[in-house]
Design an enzyme around this catalytic site. Structure first.
Site, mmCIF file in Angstrom:
data_model
loop_
_atom_site.group_PDB
_atom_site.id
_atom_site.type_symbol
_atom_site.label_atom_id
_atom_site.label_comp_id
_atom_site.label_asym_id
_atom_site.label_seq_id
_atom_site.Cartn_x
_atom_site.Cartn_y
_atom_site.Cartn_z
ATOM 1 N N GLU A 14 0.793 -1.235 0.000
ATOM 2 C CA GLU A 14 0.000 0.000 0.000
ATOM 3 C C GLU A 14 0.826 1.286 0.000
ATOM 4 O O GLU A 14 0.682 2.154 0.855
ATOM 5 C CB GLU A 14 -0.967 -0.035 1.196
ATOM 6 C CG GLU A 14 -1.884 -1.237 1.169
ATOM 7 C CD GLU A 14 -2.733 -1.389 2.426
ATOM 8 O OE1 GLU A 14 -2.857 -0.437 3.208
ATOM 9 O OE2 GLU A 14 -3.265 -2.488 2.640
ATOM 10 N N GLU A 48 -6.239 -10.621 -0.719
ATOM 11 C CA GLU A 48 -6.965 -10.332 0.534
ATOM 12 C C GLU A 48 -8.470 -10.229 0.292
ATOM 13 O O GLU A 48 -9.150 -9.366 0.797
ATOM 14 C CB GLU A 48 -6.466 -9.028 1.152
ATOM 15 C CG GLU A 48 -4.971 -8.952 1.348
ATOM 16 C CD GLU A 48 -4.530 -7.712 2.086
ATOM 17 O OE1 GLU A 48 -5.383 -6.958 2.606
ATOM 18 O OE2 GLU A 48 -3.299 -7.479 2.162
HETATM 19 O O1 G3I Z 1 -2.559 -7.112 19.145
HETATM 20 C C1 G3I Z 1 -3.417 -6.115 19.721
HETATM 21 C C2 G3I Z 1 -3.926 -6.602 21.073
HETATM 22 O O2 G3I Z 1 -2.836 -6.722 21.957
HETATM 23 C C3 G3I Z 1 -4.947 -5.589 21.615
HETATM 24 O O3 G3I Z 1 -5.473 -6.077 22.833
HETATM 25 C C4 G3I Z 1 -6.064 -5.427 20.575
HETATM 26 C C5 G3I Z 1 -7.145 -4.459 21.023
HETATM 27 O O4 G3I Z 1 -6.672 -3.145 20.869
HETATM 28 O O5 G3I Z 1 -5.509 -4.927 19.340
HETATM 29 C C6 G3I Z 1 -4.601 -5.870 18.799
HETATM 30 O O6 G3I Z 1 -4.082 -5.353 17.589
HETATM 31 C C7 G3I Z 1 -5.031 -5.371 16.525
HETATM 32 C C8 G3I Z 1 -4.454 -6.209 15.386
HETATM 33 O O7 G3I Z 1 -5.321 -6.174 14.255
HETATM 34 C C9 G3I Z 1 -4.241 -7.669 15.797
HETATM 35 O O8 G3I Z 1 -5.500 -8.232 16.126
HETATM 36 C C10 G3I Z 1 -5.209 -3.930 16.047
HETATM 37 O O9 G3I Z 1 -5.854 -3.185 17.055
HETATM 38 C C11 G3I Z 1 -6.051 -3.925 14.774
HETATM 39 O O10 G3I Z 1 -6.075 -2.610 14.221
HETATM 40 C C12 G3I Z 1 -5.402 -4.834 13.731
HETATM 41 O O11 G3I Z 1 -6.243 -4.838 12.606
HETATM 42 C C13 G3I Z 1 -5.641 -5.439 11.450
HETATM 43 C C14 G3I Z 1 -5.451 -4.350 10.397
HETATM 44 O O12 G3I Z 1 -4.898 -4.954 9.202
HETATM 45 C C15 G3I Z 1 -4.546 -3.284 10.900
HETATM 46 O O13 G3I Z 1 -4.211 -2.427 9.879
HETATM 47 C C16 G3I Z 1 -6.576 -6.500 10.936
HETATM 48 O O14 G3I Z 1 -6.649 -7.570 11.868
HETATM 49 C C17 G3I Z 1 -6.057 -7.030 9.591
HETATM 50 O O15 G3I Z 1 -6.997 -7.913 9.000
HETATM 51 C C18 G3I Z 1 -5.820 -5.874 8.626
HETATM 52 O O16 G3I Z 1 -5.279 -6.402 7.447
HETATM 53 C C19 G3I Z 1 -4.883 -5.421 6.461
HETATM 54 C C20 G3I Z 1 -3.742 -6.022 5.678
HETATM 55 O O17 G3I Z 1 -2.689 -6.333 6.564
HETATM 56 C C21 G3I Z 1 -3.290 -5.063 4.586
HETATM 57 N N1 G3I Z 1 -4.403 -4.734 3.713
HETATM 58 C C22 G3I Z 1 -5.553 -4.153 4.420
HETATM 59 C C23 G3I Z 1 -6.047 -5.128 5.496
HETATM 60 C C24 G3I Z 1 -7.258 -4.548 6.198
HETATM 61 O O18 G3I Z 1 -6.908 -3.408 6.911
#
Ligand code: G3I
Length: 369
Positions: A160, A265
């Site tokens: 991205e 994805e």
């Molecule tokens: O690991 C922490 C945990 O310790 C904490 O308790 C919890 C609550 O705040 O958050 C956890 O981190 C989260 C992480 O996922 C792991 O679960 C983040 O808040 C959350 O923002 C993160 O979201 C991910 C997102 O990327 C972040 O940008 C999604 O799961 C994931 O599916 C998404 O995937 C991205 C691809 O990598 C790139 N393309 C877009 C796609 C969607 O955004």
């Protein structure tokens, strides 16, 4: 009940259990339908990798032959401090993939989001110099790619970096190194594992501006003699975007640029479109009307969703000469990041299997074709 009747009932039950399990084992999965065309992949999370969702693992074994790390290889998780790596979950992910005979994909080496807070700044929070960032990038990429050398088929090297209009995202990587951060990342990854495939990955890849800039990027890397095997079209789509014809135009453009294409994805929101991107930082306030189906999809919306998903799979099969993998961004609907994005509290239905681990109608149609 006499012994004869009991024996008969028991044997009947035993036989039916055997037949159903053997039928299940014989019944084709998505990966069998796509055999010889492209891999069928899924993003997996740490709970699945740790075996906490056995029914999900059954689906993975039956329908998928590739996996990608949803979060555990992102810099904030795997390299939380400059001299601290945390490989625990990434190692578990790779070992899970090997145990389940999956083609394993690494995601992602360079991304502006979920970026380790230290990565691009000094102790005062100011952007580091180009030389410092180059060293940090090289250390990060070399350490991670070397650790999994020969175990990971390909890497989303850069994720991205291009905006919808074709301009470069003003990330800290871009602010400090300009366009050079991308060739450097591909160079470091290739030096660490010369056999790994290397990809540029992005969403909204059917937007003309982004399409044209990604073609230019591929050409730039190739002109410099750098390895780039493919582009990842993330394919985070909705019921009303993108036009399938625009998606096909991008497939044609990337094919003409001489790279493979991976659908990296895939998910399709079944809800009213709020945001056509996939920038997780984009958020909106809760509005009930934007969460219309909290307790399940109406028949007509479900039919519309399945028909459009079939249209995309028809496109994938039509372009199987250049599309080498089709990956869903999660296994069952409740896994999806699309629940709660861009509005907390949203219930979406974007993946190929529902919240009861059942295949959606389009999957059954593909298998029974
Ligand atoms: O690991 C922490 C945990 O310790 C904490 O308790 C919890 C609550 O705040 O958050 C956890 O981190 C989260 C992480 O996922 C792991 O679960 C983040 O808040 C959350 O923002 C993160 O979201 C991910 C997102 O990327 C972040 O940008 C999604 O799961 C994931 O599916 C998404 O995937 C991205 C691809 O990598 C790139 N393309 C877009 C796609 C969607 O955004």
């Amino acid at each position: 009940m006499n012994i004869k009747t009991t024996t008969f009932i028991f044997s009947t039950l035993l036989l039916s259990a055997f037949l159903s399990s053997s039928c299940n084992a014989q019944e084709k999965g998505l990966k069998d339908v796509a055999q010889g065309k492209f891999l069928i992949g899924a993003a997996v999370n740490v709970n699945q990798v740790k075996g906490k969702d056995p029914k999900c693992i059954e689906l993975l074994d039956k329908h998928f032959n590739s996996i990608v790390a949803e979060n555990c290889m992102k810099s904030e998780e795997i390299h939380p401090q400059e001299n601290v790596y945390n490989f625990t979950e990434a190692d578990e992910f790779v070992n899970f993939g090997k145990k389940h005979n999956m083609t394993i994909i690494g995601h992602c080496l360079v991304w502006h989001s979920q970026l380790a807070k230290w990565f691009c700044v000094d102790k005062d929070g100011k952007n580091v110099s180009a030389d410092v960032l180059k060293k940090r990038l090289k250390d990060h990429i070399t350490t991670i790619v070397t650790r999994y050398k020969g175990q990971i088929k390909g890497w989303d090297v850069v994720n991205e970096a291009i905006e919808s209009d074709g301009s470069w995202r003003n990330s800290k990587f871009y602010q400090i190194l300009g366009e050079e951060f991308i060739p450097l990342a591909f160079q470091y990854a290739h030096e660490a594992d010369p056999d790994a495939e290397l990809y540029y990955n992005d969403y909204g890849m059917s937007d003309k501006g982004r399409r044209d800039s990604v073609v230019k990027l591929v050409k730039m890397l190739k002109d410099r003699g750098l390895r780039i095997d493919g582009v990842g079209m993330q394919c985070h789509v909705g019921l009303d975007y993108p036009e399938i014809t625009e998606f096909q135009k991008s497939v044609d453009a990337f094919k003409a640029a001489g790279v493979k294409i991976m659908i990296t994805e895939m998910d399709m929101s079944a809800l009213p479109t709020i945001n056509r991107g996939a920038n997780v930082a984009d958020k909106v306030e809760f509005e009930k009307k934007l969460n219309p189906y909290p307790n399940g999809l109406p028949e007509d919306v479900s039919a519309q969703w399945n028909n459009r998903m079939t249209e995309f799979f028809n496109l994938f099969f039509k372009n199987a000469d250049v599309i080498t993998r089709v990956t869903a961004w999660g296994v069952i609907d409740s896994d999806s990041w699309k629940n709660n994005w861009p509005m907390r509290g949203r219930v979406d239905y974007p993946l190929w299997f529902d919240r009861n681990y059942e295949p959606k109608p389009f999957v059954k149609d593909l298998i029974n074709k």
